[in-house]
Design a protein around this motif. Structure first.
Motif, PDB file in Angstrom:
ATOM      1  N   UNK A  58      -3.667   2.124  -0.756  1.00  0.00           N
ATOM      2  CA  UNK A  58      -3.275   0.940   0.017  1.00  0.00           C
ATOM      3  C   UNK A  58      -1.928   0.387  -0.432  1.00  0.00           C
ATOM      4  N   UNK A  59      -1.212   1.155  -1.239  1.00  0.00           N
ATOM      5  CA  UNK A  59      -0.012   0.595  -1.862  1.00  0.00           C
ATOM      6  C   UNK A  59       0.830  -0.165  -0.833  1.00  0.00           C
ATOM      7  N   UNK A  60       1.046  -1.422  -1.113  1.00  0.00           N
ATOM      8  CA  UNK A  60       1.803  -2.221  -0.144  1.00  0.00           C
ATOM      9  C   UNK A  60       2.383  -3.448  -0.806  1.00  0.00           C
ATOM     10  N   UNK A  61       3.347  -4.037  -0.159  1.00  0.00           N
ATOM     11  CA  UNK A  61       3.755  -5.360  -0.594  1.00  0.00           C
ATOM     12  C   UNK A  61       3.761  -6.311   0.582  1.00  0.00           C
ATOM     13  N   UNK A 108      -1.906   0.787  -8.007  1.00  0.00           N
ATOM     14  CA  UNK A 108      -2.894   0.140  -7.151  1.00  0.00           C
ATOM     15  C   UNK A 108      -4.013  -0.569  -7.905  1.00  0.00           C
ATOM     16  N   UNK A 109      -3.900  -0.637  -9.217  1.00  0.00           N
ATOM     17  CA  UNK A 109      -5.000  -1.322  -9.896  1.00  0.00           C
ATOM     18  C   UNK A 109      -4.605  -2.608 -10.602  1.00  0.00           C
ATOM     19  N   UNK A 115       1.096  -2.810  -5.899  1.00  0.00           N
ATOM     20  CA  UNK A 115       0.606  -3.777  -4.922  1.00  0.00           C
ATOM     21  C   UNK A 115       1.249  -5.110  -5.275  1.00  0.00           C
ATOM     22  N   UNK A 116       2.025  -5.623  -4.340  1.00  0.00           N
ATOM     23  CA  UNK A 116       2.782  -6.803  -4.744  1.00  0.00           C
ATOM     24  C   UNK A 116       2.959  -7.816  -3.623  1.00  0.00           C
ATOM     25  N   UNK A 130     -14.168 -12.079  -4.699  1.00  0.00           N
ATOM     26  CA  UNK A 130     -13.981 -10.985  -3.753  1.00  0.00           C
ATOM     27  C   UNK A 130     -15.246 -10.141  -3.601  1.00  0.00           C
ATOM     28  N   UNK A 163      -4.392 -13.409   0.147  1.00  0.00           N
ATOM     29  CA  UNK A 163      -3.805 -12.058   0.063  1.00  0.00           C
ATOM     30  C   UNK A 163      -4.752 -11.144  -0.708  1.00  0.00           C
ATOM     31  N   UNK A 164      -5.397 -11.696  -1.733  1.00  0.00           N
ATOM     32  CA  UNK A 164      -6.332 -10.900  -2.543  1.00  0.00           C
ATOM     33  C   UNK A 164      -7.663 -10.683  -1.828  1.00  0.00           C
ATOM     34  N   UNK A 165      -7.817 -11.195  -0.615  1.00  0.00           N
ATOM     35  CA  UNK A 165      -8.977 -10.829   0.203  1.00  0.00           C
ATOM     36  C   UNK A 165     -10.031 -11.898   0.404  1.00  0.00           C
ATOM     37  N   UNK A 170      -8.712  -8.230 -11.616  1.00  0.00           N
ATOM     38  CA  UNK A 170      -7.425  -7.575 -11.378  1.00  0.00           C
ATOM     39  C   UNK A 170      -6.366  -8.157 -12.326  1.00  0.00           C
ATOM     40  N   UNK A 225      -5.846  -5.084   0.855  1.00  0.00           N
ATOM     41  CA  UNK A 225      -5.686  -6.103  -0.180  1.00  0.00           C
ATOM     42  C   UNK A 225      -5.377  -5.411  -1.505  1.00  0.00           C
ATOM     43  N   UNK A 226      -4.774  -6.140  -2.436  1.00  0.00           N
ATOM     44  CA  UNK A 226      -4.388  -5.497  -3.696  1.00  0.00           C
ATOM     45  C   UNK A 226      -5.618  -5.000  -4.440  1.00  0.00           C
ATOM     46  N   UNK A 227      -5.455  -3.884  -5.110  1.00  0.00           N
ATOM     47  CA  UNK A 227      -6.553  -3.340  -5.901  1.00  0.00           C
ATOM     48  C   UNK A 227      -7.327  -2.271  -5.172  1.00  0.00           C
ATOM     49  N   UNK A 228      -7.031  -2.056  -3.880  1.00  0.00           N
ATOM     50  CA  UNK A 228      -7.727  -1.001  -3.146  1.00  0.00           C
ATOM     51  C   UNK A 228      -6.990   0.325  -3.371  1.00  0.00           C
TER      52      UNK A 228
END
Ligand SMILES: Cc1ncc(C[n+]2csc(CCOP(=O)(O)OP(=O)(O)O)c2C)c(N)n1
Ligand code: SF4
Ligand SMILES: [Mg+2]
Lengths: 578, 289
Positions: free
Chosen positions: A427-430, B44-45, B65-66, B271, A266-268, B88, A421-424
């Motif tokens: 891109x807010x998503x779950x 988002x971070x 982000x979850x 990553x 999930x984290x890419x 992260x 992926x999280x941190x982008x």
């Protein structure tokens, strides 16, 4: 044509596997094709270990039942395997340590070659663990192989343990070699001298091939819990992890294994897990999680005989339908089953691309036979293989910046949604284990639910129209009989085909699921006579084929005693049908 | 459902919670958003992994982000995310059934590994979402749907468990004291290494025994003089009778984290280094020749 089978047996803990590996490597470096299959019980000491090494100047696809030279490191080996010797074959044994009554039972047309291991060890004050080196030296002499290669291999093998150990091992094998030279200078009647021009070949197991494939695919996280036959994959990747920039994690249990891998994916990061039936049973809930969260994952499923702990170190193809149906709920899955070493590499690369493209679990079905057996493989066929890494609809930051209102589970024509992926940014998503709407938020609405189920199912249709591969034909297209099989049983069938050229062909499945119904039905309907060959008791591929096409396969050769199918057994069955 | 826009926590507020009015989860939710804001996080971070339970249902109430995990498995998901991208911050929001029952094994091993994640446990001593059965932290004798005659087992001691299994930050808070809880969450997230924050969270629907009033009678805050770096102190605190319940940072120590110990990611995260090294692969092939 040269075709020699050597069998080396002894008590577990006495380096039988290493002896097999070294013998196989000597033959490979000398320019021969080699196939090796080890058998051992689930014990560390005291059990009986045996390794079969088949050496030929032609490509060999599997082991054979009959043995040319049997090297017995203990009495047990003679008792268990004396009837497997070919007429004119040879048995190497320590006469001093073997009951006369057993020796008397050795067939007349077999040459007995006494080798006093015990005496040699004693006379030269060598430790017991050097027994296998003496045997190896003797074997090298009998087969007319190149002793220099053995010396080099020992040096490479023991380099880390220092010069003293290395030279002791070389000396021990020299004793075996010299003893044979002195007493049986003619050696065995088939020889494997070093060829003038030896093709560069790798001597490798399926596990290591899958490992190389994963490294080449850019897999950066491998997670596993030890379980035969996939442990060697864990060991291989763990040993190389630092060098190739992969993190290899031995997690607390298989549930953690797959959930860690899903987190990393999930984290890419491309992620893979490896296990066998029992461990996979623990992973099943998370397979379903991968399905609904649409998280890519590659699962190496090394089969061995079940149920439960079953026969841990033996082989079977008994988990195909289990994997097919694994995970509660309905979601797409892709199942691949390599038939040999080359396919193990190529399909692993493919598995990662497919997992990224379809954002769903992809399985590599192996088994003890494929994953732990060694084979010599042309290095160039692997190193020159062209492939590219395709991460599918994984978004870059640039692409994301152009999207307004990003939706992780966007409805699309092909069922595949752009993935962030999280941190982008933007891109807010779950990723949601619950049924969700396009934006990822939980829903229990009838319409939203149906739309998402349809979206996920659509990926199967997309796969069928763009990536599915039909089973492959091997052999004479006009043959009267077609053998139908999958995964690792390809080798024994191709080996049998050598002897029955033109009599039958093989329809081999390495793309197991999803299956293209219409085309497959056409193919099956065109076959004259069919024989299903599977290393299980219920003909699982046969069941799957008839589920998809409605066509049943009349004749079946099913073997489920923990041993692989031998080419001789296939020939016998084929003869009955011709 | 309607979106709330609380100025102070702008950005993190999702749908208005469906929790029972008065549920302790509201306090944890508020504390989390404030802590994230104070830490200058944006949705988002960092990454949040939710378990399954009333607690895990926060997935739709908290914008970030979850990954909404399986029941019991949020910790391994969180560990995987951290290994993939150790730059992260990763927070796991879980229930007591989730983390001490179904996924208990993962808690011990994440603590041992000192994986740099922060685990917030909603300790309501019941299973809320499945309508009121005992959780592993239920007090002995507690009567619930699955234990009508009272639970036979003694409660699990999360603080002692975490300390003895190698957690490097262990704290205890109360959802009825949001300000104090904010501080604990912030410290937990800032701490490098595995941090556990056990939060007493009254379940007003299925646990009338361990109510706000019940806790208020028993809790006390650890004072300035308490030395959280001393493991014996911490263990003694964790073993105090249930009549006196300490809140605050009970134990904190320094040990290199799991990802700090991986030479493959000292320069870049996994990553950031996705491409395979073809030169090395050619060498690996040679090793088999
Ligand atoms: C494997 C599995 N088993 C059971 C359940 C059903 N289930 C959902 S939440 C839950 C317990 C919730 O209790 P807790 O973790 O304490 O969370 P709370 O609701 O109290 O916040 C259970 C048993 C499930 N979702 N998955
Ligand atoms: S059941 Fe209990 S824990 Fe769940 S929302 Fe209601 S009060 Fe909160
Ligand atoms: Mg609970």
């Amino acid at each position: 044509m040269t075709d020699v089978t050597v069998k080396i047996g002894g008590e577990a803990g006495f380096g039988i596997m290493t002896t097999g590996l070294l013998m196989g490597k000597i033959a490979t470096r000398s320019g021969y094709h080699v196939f090796e299959y080890p058998e051992y019980p689930s014990l560390i000491r005291g059990g009986h270990n045996v390794v079969d090494i088949r050496i030929s100047d032609e490509k060999v696809y599997s082991q054979k039942q009959k043995v040319d030279v049997l090297v017995c490191l203990n009495e047990e080996t003679l008792k268990l395997h004396k009837d497997e010797i070919k007429i004119g074959g040879m048995i190497v044994i320590d006469n001093d340590k073997t009951d006369k009554s057993i020796i008397e039972k050795i067939p007349q047309n077999v040459t007995l070659v006494p080798l006093p291991f015990g005496q040699i060890l004693k006379d030269n004050a060598l430790p017991n663990v050097m027994l296998n080196n003496i045997a190896l030296g003797a074997l090298v002499y009998l087969l007319g192989a190149d002793f220099e290669i053995l010396k080099t291999l020992i040096s490479e093998n023991f380099a880390r343990k220092g010069e003293d150990i290395t030279s002791k091992n070389i000396t021990a094998s020299q004793y075996g070699y010299d003893y044979m030279k002195d007493k049986y200078s003619a050696g065995y009647n088939k020889k494997i001298p070093k060829m003038e021009k030896a093709e560069s070949r790798m001597y490798i197991t399926g596990n290591e091939m899958i490992g190389l494939g994963a490294i080449a695919a850019g897999c950066k996280f491998y997670c596993a819990y030890p379980m035969t036959p996939s442990s060697v994959l864990l060991h291989y990747l763990a040993a190389k992890g630092e060098k190739v920039g992969m993190v290899v994690k031995h997690a607390e249990d298989e549930i953690a294994v797959i959930n860690m891998a899903l987190g990393a994916s999930w984290a890419g990061v491309r992620s893979m897990v490896g296990t066998s039936g029992g461990g996979f049973a623990l992973m099943v809930e998370a397979v379903s999680l991968a399905g609904i969260t649409e998280t890519p994952i590659v699962v190496v499923m090394g089969q061995r005989p079940g149920p439960a702990t079953g026969m841990p170190t033996w082989t079977e193809q008994g988990d195909l339908l289990f994997v097919l149906h694994s995970g509660h709920g309905e979601f797409p899955k892709i199942i691949l089953a390599p038939g040999d070493m080359e396919e193990s590499y190529k399909l692993t690369l493919e598995a990662f691309n497919l997992a990224d493209k379809y954002q769903t679990p992809v399985f590599i079905m192996g088994d003890k036979y494929l994953q732990e057996g060694h084979e010599s493989v042309d290095r160039s066929s692997i190193s020159s293989y062209q492939f590219s890494i395709d991460r599918g609809k994984l978004l870059t930051q640039e692409q994301l910046d152009k999207i307004t209102d990003y939706k992780r589970y966007l409805i699309t024509d092909d069922g595949i949604s752009p993935r962030a992926i999280p941190g982008m940014r933007n891109s807010l998503h779950q990723a949601n284990s619950y049924e969700h709407r396009e934006d990822g938020h939980t829903t229990e609405e009838a319409f939203e639910r149906k739309v998402q189920v349809d979206k996920r199912n659509k990926k199967t249709a997309t796969f069928l129209s763009s990536d599915a591969k039909l089973p492959k034909f091997y052999g004479d297209a006009d043959a009267q009989l077609t053998l139908i099989s999958w995964g690792s049983m390809k080798g024994p069938i191709l080996e049998a085909m050598k002897e029955k050229e033109g009599k039958f062909n093989l329809l081999h499945f390495s793309y197991i699921w999803p299956l293209p119904k219409v085309k497959l039905t056409e193919i099956l309907a065109s076959l004259k006579n069919t024989l299903l060959v599977e290393n299980n008791s219920t003909g699982q591929l046969g069941q799957l084929i008839s589920m998809v096409t409605g066509i049943g396969i009349k004749n079946k050769l099913l073997k489920y005693d923990g041993r692989p199918i031998y080419p001789e057994e296939i020939i016998k069955e084929v003869d009955k049908l011709l | 459902m309607n979106t709330v826009n609380n100025q102070k926590n702008a950005g993190f507020s999702g749908y208005f919670p469906t929790w029972c009015p008065g549920c302790g989860n509201f306090g944890i939710w508020a504390a989390l958003k404030t802590a994230f804001t104070n830490l200058s996080f944006t949705p988002e971070n960092f990454a949040v992994i939710f378990g399954i339970g009333c607690s895990g249902n926060m997935n739709d109430f908290l914008w970030a982000d979850s990954f909404h995990a399986l029941h019991g498995r949020a910790i391994p998901n969180a560990v995987g995310v951290k290994i993939a991208n150790h730059k992260l911050p990763v927070v796991a929001i879980v229930g007591d059934g989730d983390c001490y029952g179904e996924g208990g094994n993962h808690l011990m091993h994440a603590a041992r590994g000192n994986h740099d994640i922060t685990v917030i446990v909603h300790d309501n001593r019941v299973y809320g979402l499945t309508t009121g059965q005992v959780a592993p932290t239920a007090l002995k004798g507690f009567k619930a749907k699955s234990t009508p005659s009272g639970i036979i087992e003694v409660p699990l001691n999360p603080i002692a468990l975490a300390i003895t299994q190698g957690a490097t930050f262990v704290a205890q808070g109360f959802s009825g004291d949001i300000n104090h809880l904010v501080g604990l969450i912030e410290k937990g997230i800032k701490h490098k290494g595995f941090s556990l924050v056990n939060v007493f969270q009254p379940c007003v629907t299925f646990n009338s025994e361990n109510s706000y009033a019940w806790y208020r009678e028993k809790i006390y805050k650890l004072g300035e003089d308490y030395d959280s770096s001393d493991i014996n102190n911490a263990l003694a605190k964790s073993m105090e009778a249930e009549t006196k319940i300490p809140l605050g940072v009970i134990y904190e120590t320094d040990r290199s984290t799991y990802t700090d110990s991986l030479p493959q990611i000292t320069q870049k995260s996994l990553l950031e280094s996705l491409a395979p090294n073809l030169e090395i692969i050619a060498k690996l092939m040679d090793e088999f020749v």
